[in-house]
Design an enzyme around this catalytic site. Structure first.
Site, PDB file in Angstrom:
ATOM      1  N   ILE B 151       0.856  -1.187   0.000  1.00  0.00           N
ATOM      2  CA  ILE B 151       0.000   0.000   0.000  1.00  0.00           C
ATOM      3  C   ILE B 151       0.890   1.234   0.000  1.00  0.00           C
ATOM      4  CG2 ILE B 151      -1.620   1.362   1.382  1.00  0.00           C
ATOM      5  CD1 ILE B 151      -2.841  -1.241   2.349  1.00  0.00           C
ATOM      6  N   CYS B 152       0.804   2.032  -1.044  1.00  0.00           N
ATOM      7  CA  CYS B 152       1.526   3.297  -1.146  1.00  0.00           C
ATOM      8  C   CYS B 152       3.009   3.109  -0.781  1.00  0.00           C
ATOM      9  CB  CYS B 152       0.821   4.350  -0.295  1.00  0.00           C
ATOM     10  SG  CYS B 152       1.514   5.993  -0.480  1.00  0.00           S
ATOM     11  N   MET B 153       3.480   3.831   0.245  1.00  0.00           N
ATOM     12  CA  MET B 153       4.886   3.720   0.637  1.00  0.00           C
ATOM     13  C   MET B 153       5.234   2.283   1.061  1.00  0.00           C
ATOM     14  SD  MET B 153       6.598   5.543   3.915  1.00  0.00           S
ATOM     15  CE  MET B 153       8.354   5.631   4.187  1.00  0.00           C
ATOM     16  N   GLY B 155       4.197  -0.188  -0.439  1.00  0.00           N
ATOM     17  CA  GLY B 155       4.472  -0.848  -1.714  1.00  0.00           C
ATOM     18  C   GLY B 155       5.898  -0.592  -2.168  1.00  0.00           C
ATOM     19  N   THR B 175      -0.177  -1.234  -4.917  1.00  0.00           N
ATOM     20  CA  THR B 175      -1.298  -0.308  -5.108  1.00  0.00           C
ATOM     21  C   THR B 175      -0.816   1.107  -4.808  1.00  0.00           C
ATOM     22  OG1 THR B 175      -2.012  -0.753  -2.835  1.00  0.00           O
ATOM     23  CG2 THR B 175      -3.137  -1.965  -4.566  1.00  0.00           C
TER      24      THR B 175
END
Lengths: 362, 365
Positions: B151-153, B155, B175
C-alpha cells in the site's frame, strides 16, 4: 436603488451564515474538549489535529488549538474572506451601473498586500522583542530558567548582544568583544578566570543563537505570509472575475453556502498554482529551515540549563538511543548469523554421528 | 446588469433553519458519541507476531479451510499512515473483501514509533523487520513463499524487499505505489504531485535533527496544503448535511480518525526516504543500497500486478510506472481504477474492482 444598502444587507446575511455555521461547530468543539461539561465522547482532537504551530512543536490547550488551527488558521486565510467581502462591496455597485470595476479591485488588492506585508512587523513591535524571546525560549520552563532569563535580559539591553539581536545572524560576530558583560551578572559565575570568559561566552553564544534564530524566523514568516497573501489576493480577484462572468450571463448565486463553496474551490485552485511555483517553494523551504533552526537553537540553550542542574539532556538521551539502536542491530545480525550457521552445524553433528555409528558397526 | 449574489431573505431564512436543525440534532448526536463507536480496523483478527513497535495481524478466514488460497498474502503498509486504511469501515474494507475471496490475509501495523525508535531507517524496516515478518509468515503458514501486497509507501518497501529476496515472494501486488519519484508533474494540474514537489526541495536534515521523529501533524499539514480551503473549511461545512445520518456521520468520522490519528515517522527512515527516494530517485536509477546490498529492480522476476488510481493527485499514475525496470516484463500487468489515492481502498466502486481483481489474478498465478 441604494446599492450600498443592498450590498451591505447581502454581506450581513453572508456573515451571519458563516457565524452560525462555525459557531455551531465551535460550541460542540468546546463541549467535546471538556470546556462546558465532561462526557465520554469522541475527541475532536483525534481528527482535527493540524496546524502550523506543530512545526515549532508547541502544543497549546485543546480548545485553543482547535479554534486556532481549524477555524482561524492561518489567520491570513480567514482574513481573506473579509477581503472577498470588501471586494464584493466595492465592485457590486459599479458592475450593476455598467461602470469599470477593475481599477477599484486592483486598488483594494494593493492595499491588502501592503497591509499583510506589515503585519508581522506590527506584531513584533507590539509584543516587544525581548518578550517574544523569553516566550520562545523559556515560557514553559520558568522556574528552572529564571536566573538565565534575567542574565539574558540584561545582556540584550546592555550593548553588543542587544545589537546582535537587532541585526539577525550576522550580529553573532560581534559577541567576541563584549568584555563589559563580565562586569555584570556573568561575573558572578564561580568558574576560573580564563575558562570563565570562554565558557560564559560559549554559553551566551548559544543563548543568543536563539535570539538570532527567532529574528530569522520572523523574517521567514513575513516572507511566507507575503507569498500566501499574494495567492489569496489572486483568489479574490479570480472569484470576483467569476462572479462578473455570471453577471454577464445573467446567472445568480442565491445561497450563502453555494457562495462559500465557489470561494473555496476558486481559492484552492489558485493557491495550488502558487504553491507549486519555484518561488513559493523556496519561501516555504526557508520558513521550514528557520523553524527547525529555531527549534534546535532553543534546545541547545535549554541544555545549558539542564547541564547546570545535572539533568540529562535531549542530546545525551538521543546518544543513548543511538547506542541502543546500534546494539540492537548487532544482536539481530548475530541472531541471523546463528540461524544460518545452526543448520550447517546440526548437519555436521549428524554426519559425525553417522560416521561414528558406522565405525562402531564395522 | 445585476450583481450575481442575490440572496433572497426567504431563501436564506430557509437555508438557515435547515442548517440549524441539522446542526442542533447532529451535534447532540456527536456529543454523545464515544471513541469506540468510531471504530476503524474492526475486522476480526489475531496478533500473529509482534516485535518492538510493530504487530502483524492474521485475519480470521471466513471461508472453509479447503477453500482458503494456499499462499498467504502479507499486506505491507506505509510508515506515514495507519494500517486501518485497508479496513476503514465494515462495508468498505479491503481486508474483508479479500477474506470473502478466500485469501489468507496478514497485515503489518507498524505502530507508533517512540523517541527511542528515531534511529530506525529504511534499511531496518526492509532488510530486518519486513524480512523477519516474511520469515514468520512463511514458517507459520507452511508455505514456501508469500504473496506480497503493498500500500503506497508500503508498496515501495515491498518492491525493495522483493528485489532483495525474490526467492520468498511468489507474487507482488502494488497499489498506488511511488516508484519513479521524478515523474510526478502533470501539466496544467498543479495539485498533482505537490507533495513530492515539496519533498524534493525540503531540508530534511534540519527537520529530522530538530524533531527526532517527524510528527504526524507535520505530514498532515503537507497533505492539507493540496486543498487548504476545502480540507480545512469546506469539508466541515459540508458535513452538516451528514449530521442527520448516523451511519454517514460515523463513516466521515472514521476517515477523520484515520487521517489525523496517524503515527509519527521514525526520523532516520524519513530522512532516508526523502533523500534517497524522493530527492535522488535512487530506486529507479539503480543506486539504492539497503544494508549494503544493491536494490536491483531487474531482480523482480516474480509476476507483478501494479494497481494505480487514475485520479490520484498524491501519487500520480506516472509515478507508479514500474514495468520498464522489472526483470520479467512478460509477467508484469497494470490495473487502473478510476478513483483517487484513498478512494482505491475506501471508495464504493473500488470495492467491486480491487480485491476481486487482485484475488482473481493471484489465483491465476
Amino acid at each position: 436603488m441604494d446599492w450600498s444598502a443592498q450590498t451591505n444587507e447581502m454581506m450581513k446575511t453572508w456573515g451571519e451564515a458563516q457565524k452560525r455555521l462555525w459557531s455551531g461547530w465551535m460550541d460542540w468543539a468546546q463541549i467535546a474538549g471538556g470546556g462546558a461539561q465532561a462526557a465520554p465522547m469522541f475527541d475532536p482532537m483525534q481528527f482535527f489535529r493540524m496546524g502550523a504551530d506543530t512545526w515549532s512543536g508547541l502544543k497549546e490547550g485543546p480548545t485553543q488549538r482547535f479554534a486556532g488551527n481549524i477555524f482561524g488558521t492561518p489567520e491570513v486565510m480567514t482574513r481573506s474572506m473579509n477581503l472577498l467581502m470588501k471586494a464584493w462591496q466595492t465592485i457590486a455597485p459599479k458592475l450593476e451601473q455598467g461602470k469599470a470595476w477593475q481599477p477599484d479591485l486592483q486598488k483594494l488588492l494593493e492595499q491588502w498586500r501592503e497591509e499583510v506585508a506589515t503585519m508581522p512587523q506590527r506584531a513584533a513591535t507590539a509584543g516587544g522583542d525581548f518578550a517574544q524571546l523569553s516566550k520562545s525560549l523559556f515560557e514553559r520552563w520558568t522556574p528552572m530558567t529564571a536566573p538565565w532569563l534575567s542574565m539574558l535580559s540584561q545582556a540584550t539591553t546592555g550593548g553588543h548582544p542587544g545589537a546582535a539581536f537587532l541585526s539577525g545572524t550576522s550580529g553573532l560576530g560581534q559577541l567576541a568583544g563584549f568584555q563589559e558583560m563580565f562586569q555584570g551578572p556573568l561575573g558572578q559565575l564561580s568558574v576560573g578566570e580564563l575558562p570563565r570568559a570562554t565558557v560564559a561566552r560559549e554559553k551566551m553564544g548559544k543563548m543568543l543563537k536563539v535570539v538570532d534564530a527567532l529574528k530569522d524566523l520572523q523574517e521567514a514568516q513575513k516572507e511566507y505570509q507575503k507569498g500566501l497573501s499574494e495567492g489569496l489576493a489572486e483568489s479574490v480577484e479570480k472569484t470576483i472575475e467569476h462572479l462578473a462572468k455570471l453577471a454577464d450571463k445573467g446567472e445568480k448565486v442565491t445561497s450563502p453556502r453555494d457562495l462559500m463553496r465557489t470561494w473555496y474551490s476558486i481559492a484552492d485552485r489558485t493557491l495550488m498554482q502558487k504553491f507549486n511555483t519555484k518561488e513559493f517553494l523556496k519561501v516555504q523551504d526557508k520558513l521550514t529551515d528557520a523553524l527547525m533552526t529555531h527549534k534546535k537553537a532553543q534546545r541547545e540553550a535549554l541544555e545549558i540549563v539542564y547541564n547546570s542542574l545535572e539533568i540529562p539532556t535531549r542530546s545525551e538521551i538521543d546518544e543513548a538511543y543511538k547506542d541502543i539502536h546500534d546494539l540492537k542491530r548487532e544482536i539481530r545480525a548475530l541472531r541471523r548469523a546463528m540461524k544460518d550457521v545452526a543448520p550447517k552445524a546440526a548437519g555436521r553433528v549428524k554426519k559425525a554421528k553417522e560416521i561414528e555409528a558406522s565405525e562402531a558397526a564395522s | 446588469m445585476k450583481f450575481p449574489i442575490q440572496f433572497r431573505p426567504e431563501d436564506v431564512a430557509h437555508e438557515f433553519a435547515e442548517m440549524e436543525t441539522k446542526l442542533s440534532a447532529g451535534l447532540t448526536r456527536l456529543t454523545g458519541m464515544t471513541d469506540e463507536e468510531v471504530d476503524i480496523g474492526s475486522t476480526p483478527k489475531d496478533v500473529f507476531y509482534a516485535r518492538e513497535t510493530f504487530q502483524v495481524y492474521r485475519y480470521k478466514p471466513v471461508v472453509d479451510k479447503d477453500k482458503l488460497h494456499p499462499v498467504p498474502m502479507l499486506i505491507s503498509t506505509p510508515l506515514i499512515n495507519g494500517y486501518e486504511v485497508a479496513d476503514l469501515q465494515p462495508d468498505r474494507s479491503l481486508v474483508r473483501n479479500f477474506l470473502n475471496e478466500g485469501i489468507d490475509v496478514y497485515m503489518i501495523n507498524w505502530g507508533y514509533p517512540k523517541r527511542t525508535d528515531r534511529f530506525n531507517d529504511i534499511d531496518d524496516y526492509v532488510t530486518d523487520f519486513l524480512d523477519d515478518i516474511v520469515d514468520h509468515v512463511i514458517d507459520g503458514s507452511g508455505a514456501d513463499k508469500i504473496n506480497l501486497f503493498g500500500i503506497c509507501m508500503g508498496g515501495t518497501m515491498a518492491t525493495c524487499y522483493s528485489a532483495l529476496h525474490p526467492e520468498k515472494v511468489r507474487n507482488l501486488v502494488l497499489t498506488v505505489t511511488p516508484i519513479d519519484f521524478h515523474q510526478t508533474k502533470v501539466e496544467g494540474q498543479p495539485h498533482v504531485g505537490l507533495l513530492f514537489e515539496m519533498g524534493r526541495s525540503v531540508n530534511v536534515d534540519a527537520m529530522v535533527d530538530a524533531f527526532g521523529n517527524v510528527p504526524a501533524d507535520v505530514l498532515n499539514v503537507s497533505f492539507l496544503m493540496a486543498s487548504p480551503f476545502t480540507l480545512m473549511f469546506g469539508k466541515y461545512a459540508d458535513t452538516i448535511d451528514l449530521l442527520d445520518n448516523k451511519e454517514a456521520l460515523l463513516n466521515f468520522l472514521r476517515m477523520e480518525k484515520w487521517l489525523f490519528g496517524g503515527p509519527e515517522v521514525a526520523g532516520e527512515a524519513y530522512r532516508q526516504f526523502v533523500k534517497e527516494f524522493i530527492q535522488s530517485n535512487n530506486l529507479v536509477s539503480g543506486k539504492l543500497k539497503l544494508a549494503g546490498r544493491k536494490v536491483d529492480l531487474k531482480n523482480l522476476s516474480m509476476p507483478i500486478l501494479n494497481v494505480f488510481a487514475e485520479r490520484d493527485h498524491l501519487v500520480p499514475p506516472s509515478t507508479t510506472a514500474l514495468g520498464k525496470y522489472v526483470g520479467n516484463k512478460d509477467d508484469y500487468q497494470e490495473l487502473p481504477i478510476k478513483t483517487g489515492h484513498i478512494g482505491i481502498y475506501t471508495g464504493g466502486a473500488s470495492q467491486k474492482i480491487l480485491a476481486p481483481g487482485v484475488a482473481k489474478w493471484l489465483k491465476e498465478h
